[in-house]
Design an enzyme around this catalytic site. Structure first.
Site, mmCIF file in Angstrom:
data_model
loop_
_atom_site.group_PDB
_atom_site.id
_atom_site.type_symbol
_atom_site.label_atom_id
_atom_site.label_comp_id
_atom_site.label_asym_id
_atom_site.label_seq_id
_atom_site.Cartn_x
_atom_site.Cartn_y
_atom_site.Cartn_z
ATOM 1 N N PHE A 1 12.976 -7.072 -2.581
ATOM 2 C CA PHE A 1 12.164 -8.173 -1.617
ATOM 3 C C PHE A 1 11.595 -9.011 -2.352
ATOM 4 O O PHE A 1 11.188 -9.106 -4.037
ATOM 5 C CB PHE A 1 10.489 -7.173 -1.035
ATOM 6 C CG PHE A 1 9.847 -7.286 -0.267
ATOM 7 C CD1 PHE A 1 10.621 -7.343 0.436
ATOM 8 C CD2 PHE A 1 9.192 -8.099 -0.338
ATOM 9 C CE1 PHE A 1 9.929 -7.799 1.857
ATOM 10 C CE2 PHE A 1 7.966 -8.471 0.777
ATOM 11 C CZ PHE A 1 8.804 -7.996 2.135
ATOM 12 N N ASP B 1 9.762 0.153 -7.923
ATOM 13 C CA ASP B 1 9.234 0.134 -6.550
ATOM 14 C C ASP B 1 9.066 0.908 -5.276
ATOM 15 O O ASP B 1 10.468 0.861 -5.241
ATOM 16 C CB ASP B 1 8.797 -1.436 -5.622
ATOM 17 C CG ASP B 1 9.087 -2.161 -4.436
ATOM 18 O OD1 ASP B 1 8.089 -1.265 -3.436
ATOM 19 O OD2 ASP B 1 8.162 -3.092 -4.244
ATOM 20 N N TYR C 1 1.281 0.986 4.082
ATOM 21 C CA TYR C 1 1.752 0.775 5.340
ATOM 22 C C TYR C 1 2.817 0.828 6.341
ATOM 23 O O TYR C 1 2.482 0.878 7.246
ATOM 24 C CB TYR C 1 0.658 -0.539 5.887
ATOM 25 C CG TYR C 1 1.204 -1.865 4.938
ATOM 26 C CD1 TYR C 1 2.828 -2.103 5.500
ATOM 27 C CD2 TYR C 1 0.635 -2.341 4.087
ATOM 28 C CE1 TYR C 1 3.854 -2.904 4.445
ATOM 29 C CE2 TYR C 1 1.471 -3.175 3.281
ATOM 30 C CZ TYR C 1 2.436 -3.642 3.465
ATOM 31 O OH TYR C 1 3.240 -4.829 2.738
ATOM 32 N N LYS C 2 4.006 1.422 5.282
ATOM 33 C CA LYS C 2 5.202 2.051 6.024
ATOM 34 C C LYS C 2 5.314 2.799 6.462
ATOM 35 O O LYS C 2 4.527 3.553 7.664
ATOM 36 C CB LYS C 2 6.145 0.979 4.922
ATOM 37 C CG LYS C 2 5.787 -0.613 4.485
ATOM 38 C CD LYS C 2 6.879 -0.890 3.500
ATOM 39 C CE LYS C 2 6.669 -3.052 3.594
ATOM 40 N NZ LYS C 2 7.925 -3.141 2.471
ATOM 41 N N ARG D 1 17.847 -4.423 11.554
ATOM 42 C CA ARG D 1 17.312 -2.743 10.214
ATOM 43 C C ARG D 1 16.893 -1.701 11.712
ATOM 44 O O ARG D 1 16.093 -2.697 13.047
ATOM 45 C CB ARG D 1 16.318 -3.592 9.329
ATOM 46 C CG ARG D 1 16.384 -3.874 8.889
ATOM 47 C CD ARG D 1 15.796 -3.883 7.919
ATOM 48 N NE ARG D 1 14.736 -3.833 8.120
ATOM 49 C CZ ARG D 1 13.368 -3.834 7.727
ATOM 50 N NH1 ARG D 1 13.239 -4.069 5.502
ATOM 51 N NH2 ARG D 1 11.268 -4.716 8.309
HETATM 52 C C1 LIG Z 1 7.060 -4.504 1.916
HETATM 53 C C2 LIG Z 1 7.705 -4.536 0.048
HETATM 54 C C3 LIG Z 1 6.211 -5.616 -0.491
HETATM 55 C C4 LIG Z 1 5.173 -6.055 0.432
HETATM 56 O O1 LIG Z 1 3.868 -6.344 -0.265
HETATM 57 P P1 LIG Z 1 2.711 -6.622 -0.499
HETATM 58 O O2 LIG Z 1 2.389 -6.845 -1.578
HETATM 59 O O3 LIG Z 1 2.003 -5.422 0.764
HETATM 60 O O4 LIG Z 1 2.500 -7.825 1.265
HETATM 61 C C5 LIG Z 1 6.965 -5.248 -1.528
HETATM 62 N N1 LIG Z 1 7.922 -4.823 -2.302
HETATM 63 C C6 LIG Z 1 8.658 -4.250 -1.006
HETATM 64 C C7 LIG Z 1 10.176 -3.652 -1.696
HETATM 65 C C8 LIG Z 1 8.930 -4.162 -0.147
HETATM 66 O O5 LIG Z 1 9.460 -3.047 0.598
#
Ligand SMILES: *Cc1c(COP(=O)(O)O)cnc(C)c1O
Length: 417
Positions: free
Chosen positions: A130, A202, A227-228, A376
């Site tokens: 990401f 992560d 939040y996911k 997805r």
């Molecule tokens: C959703 C996601 C993020 C989101 O980071 P924010 O700081 O909440 O915007 C970071 N890393 C991964 C791998 C994600 O899937």
């Protein structure tokens, strides 16, 4: 034997998790397959938000820092979340964002390495990670201005070749946000440690979605969002886990007063708190933070074994139905078939993936799209039914068969895709 919708309904009747769906406020006519991006709303969240806004804030005012235990909420939520990621009490805080927490643990891990192996200046990650994870590492390397750099691997198989005595940290996302492929955390962490590097994981697409055992894997640091799959609400604070052996070895660089050992002594000198508390920074968004508990309360009614079994059954069914019922169309499965390396989503490539997803959303089937060409579909065992899977595949088949995606409005891109 070919499956039909009644078979899916029968599986819902037999599903022990099916009653939990009632605890979510899902709109009529919507099949929600995007819990991997923004989890659905626990019904209890609306009531909890009322209590926090009208009672704790409106009436309690500043007294609520003590009376409603606001100040300890990041730690209390961290302790409640811990069992879902294989962590212990006092090892997790819910605070800030994933991006910010990643900055803290990257800095801590680089500092730890500098003490023992100052020649280690490389952060290994994956090109398909990401982007924010890569951006944060780039930003920290730029700030330190001391030869730190990223080394990106193209596939998980490239990891061994990227390790070496110049590598300080390996920073990987456990379940890939695009492909849904999952790393073997234990085996990879062992390999990373054997090379002398530290492991940062992560867990954004893992927490609440797949079994995670941070202590069992002997990982070093982890971050993730709530939040996911954890259904904490849009932008709800993230979490950070630090292995007990590292907690007191470094004061993370965002040394705000919430991480101070005695914040209300108002001392001019920063003294880090002992333990995970030093990973806090400043005042937290209490309304949003309070709602994280509502998602965790639903998790507390089940087990990861039950969730994982249903998640794999849902993703298996989706793959099987798409491949049998949409065989005439150019769809390529991106997600691994092997259960051992599959997260809780299924991704298919289609040359017109973006427009197909928009056409599905117009019919109330909410998945999402990620460049390049990837559709997805997230499967959240707490609220997705087997009949939802059937109905989604039928809608997909119809959109493809009628070219229902080929309309100007389905090619138009908003600010968020
Ligand atoms: C959703 C996601 C993020 C989101 O980071 P924010 O700081 O909440 O915007 C970071 N890393 C991964 C791998 C994600 O899937």
């Amino acid at each position: 034997m070919t499956l039909n919708r009644n078979d899916c309904l029968a599986r819902d009747t037999a599903d022990p998790l099916a009653p939990l769906r009632d605890q979510f406020a899902l709109p009529e006519g919507v099949i929600y397959l995007d819990g991997n991006s923004l989890g659905a709303q626990p019904k209890a969240a609306a009531q909890r938000a009322r209590e926090v806004i009208l009672g704790e804030w409106g009436t309690g005012l500043i007294r609520s820092w003590n009376d409603a235990d606001w100040f300890t909420l990041p730690r209390r939520l961290g302790d409640a979340l811990a069992p879902w990621i294989g962590a212990g009490a006092g090892e997790v805080v819910v605070t800030d964002t994933t991006s910010i927490n990643l900055f803290k643990v990257l800095a801590a891990a680089l500092h730890a390495q500098r003490q023992v192996s100052p020649q280690r200046k490389i952060i290994v990650s994956e090109r398909s990670n990401f982007p924010t994870d890569l951006y944060i590492a780039q930003g920290l390397a730029h700030l330190l201005d001391d030869g730190y750099a990223l080394r990106l691997i193209d596939t998980p198989e490239d990891l061994p070749g990227a390790l070496g005595d110049d590598v300080a940290i390996v920073m990987l996302t456990h379940v890939n946000y695009r492909s849904g492929a999952m790393y073997d955390m234990t085996a990879r962490t062992e390999e990373i440690h054997a090379s002398g590097a530290l492991a940062i994981w992560d867990l954004c697409h893992s927490a609440g979605a797949v079994p995670v055992d941070l202590n069992g894997a002997n990982a070093d640091y982890a971050v993730g969002c709530t939040y996911k799959y954890l259904n904490g609400g849009p932008g709800s604070p993230a979490f950070v886990w630090v292995n007990k052996r590292h907690q007191d070895t470094f004061r993370q660089p965002l040394s705000g007063w919430w991480g101070h050992r005695t914040p209300f002594a108002m001392q001019p000198e920063y003294t880090p708190d002992n333990g995970i508390g030093r990973y806090l920074c400043g005042t937290q968004p209490m309304v949003s933070l309070s709602l994280v508990q509502c998602g965790l309360d639903i998790f507390a009614q089940t087990t990861m074994d039950a969730l994982r079994a249903k998640s794999l059954a849902l993703t298996d069914l989706f793959i099987e139905l798409v491949e049998s019922r949409c065989a005439a169309f150019p769809l390529t499965l991106v997600t691994p078939r092997d259960h051992a390396v599959r997260g809780s989503q299924v991704s298919f490539e289609h040359p017109e993936g973006f427009a197909v997803i928009q056409a599905l959303i117009a019919r109330g089937i909410i998945g999402d799209y990620r460049e390049p060409h990837i559709m997805r579909f997230g499967f959240t065992p707490l609220y997705t039914s087997f009949a939802d899977v059937w109905d989604s595949v039928e809608a997909l088949r119809d959109v493809l068969a009628t070219k229902g995606w080929d309309k100007p409005e389905f090619h138009r891109r908003g600010a968020v895709t």
